[in-house]
Scaffold this motif. Structure first.
Motif, PDB file in Angstrom:
ATOM      1  N   ASP A  82       4.145  -1.633  -3.162  1.00 17.87           N
ATOM      2  CA  ASP A  82       2.763  -1.832  -2.746  1.00 17.87           C
ATOM      3  C   ASP A  82       2.661  -2.821  -1.594  1.00 17.87           C
ATOM      4  N   MET A  83       1.446  -2.956  -1.107  1.00 22.62           N
ATOM      5  CA  MET A  83       1.173  -3.948  -0.077  1.00 22.62           C
ATOM      6  C   MET A  83       1.080  -5.328  -0.718  1.00 22.62           C
ATOM      7  N   THR A  84       1.393  -6.359   0.064  1.00 23.71           N
ATOM      8  CA  THR A  84       1.297  -7.725  -0.430  1.00 23.71           C
ATOM      9  C   THR A  84      -0.165  -8.098  -0.609  1.00 23.71           C
ATOM     10  N   LYS A  92      -1.086  -7.837   6.039  1.00 22.01           N
ATOM     11  CA  LYS A  92      -0.858  -6.396   6.082  1.00 22.01           C
ATOM     12  C   LYS A  92       0.637  -6.133   6.058  1.00 22.01           C
ATOM     13  N   GLN A  93       1.208  -6.386   4.875  1.00 18.77           N
ATOM     14  CA  GLN A  93       2.638  -6.219   4.685  1.00 18.77           C
ATOM     15  C   GLN A  93       2.892  -5.522   3.362  1.00 18.77           C
ATOM     16  N   ARG A  94       4.123  -5.033   3.199  1.00 15.95           N
ATOM     17  CA  ARG A  94       4.487  -4.368   1.950  1.00 15.95           C
ATOM     18  C   ARG A  94       5.870  -4.820   1.499  1.00 15.95           C
ATOM     19  N   ALA A 105       2.969  -3.277   6.873  1.00 13.06           N
ATOM     20  CA  ALA A 105       2.393  -2.310   5.930  1.00 13.06           C
ATOM     21  C   ALA A 105       2.641  -0.866   6.339  1.00 13.06           C
ATOM     22  N   GLN A 106       2.648  -0.598   7.636  1.00 12.37           N
ATOM     23  CA  GLN A 106       2.817   0.786   8.088  1.00 12.37           C
ATOM     24  C   GLN A 106       4.246   1.295   7.921  1.00 12.37           C
TER      25      GLN A 106
END
Length: 162
Positions: A121-123, A127-129, A142-143
């Motif tokens: 999942d995203m943090t 906008k990170q995962r 995230a992308q």
């Protein structure tokens, strides 16, 4: 003559220093990417996305195939390029509860040659995962996620009025 030899020695030393720095910078850059793989050298890709059938891509003579048939080259290249995804930070997997970060089960699994990447999942902030690589968790943009295959366009009826 001595001045010429000294000049040549300086040039050789400068070239050696630049080559060493270039190699060190390249090694440092690879340490801050998801894998040490060169995306252009990846030969096999396995991808699993929730709710979709598993897929395998193989590169032969510079072209990607899927089950022996011609594959979506753009998608295969996109998947291979995830090998060089920049990493904001690395943490030990033992520091996380896999279920809480979307890794039990993962959102997607990508195997590039023999390197397994599990996407979570995203943090909570930013906008990170989360991505699990071996026994470490990477925090990436995230992308950075394997995209689903393209679907066929919906049929249209010419001249139809709702």
């Amino acid at each position: 003559m001595r001045a010429r030899l000294a000049g040549i020695a300086c040039v050789v030393a400068l070239v050696a220093a630049v080559a060493w720095q270039w190699r060190a910078d390249d090694a440092d850059a690879r340490a801050h990417t998801l894998t040490g793989l060169d995306p252009d050298a990846v030969r096999h890709i396995d991808v699993q996305l929730r709710g979709l059938p598993d897929q395998r891509f193989d590169r032969h003579d510079g072209h990607w195939t899927n089950a022996g048939a011609k594959a979506d080259e753009g998608r295969a290249e996109d998947l291979a390029s995830l090998a060089a995804t920049p990493v904001a930070s690395w943490r030990a997997a033992s520091e996380f509860d896999a279920a809480k970060i979307g890794l039990s089960p993962p959102v997607a699994v990508l195997v590039l040659d023999d390197v397994r990447l599990e996407f979570g999942d995203m943090t909570a902030l930013g906008k990170q995962r989360y991505v699990k690589v071996g026994n470490r968790i990477a925090i990436v943009p995230a992308q950075a996620l394997p995209r689903a295959p393209r679907t066929a366009s919906l049929p249209t009826t010419a001249g139809a009025v709702p």
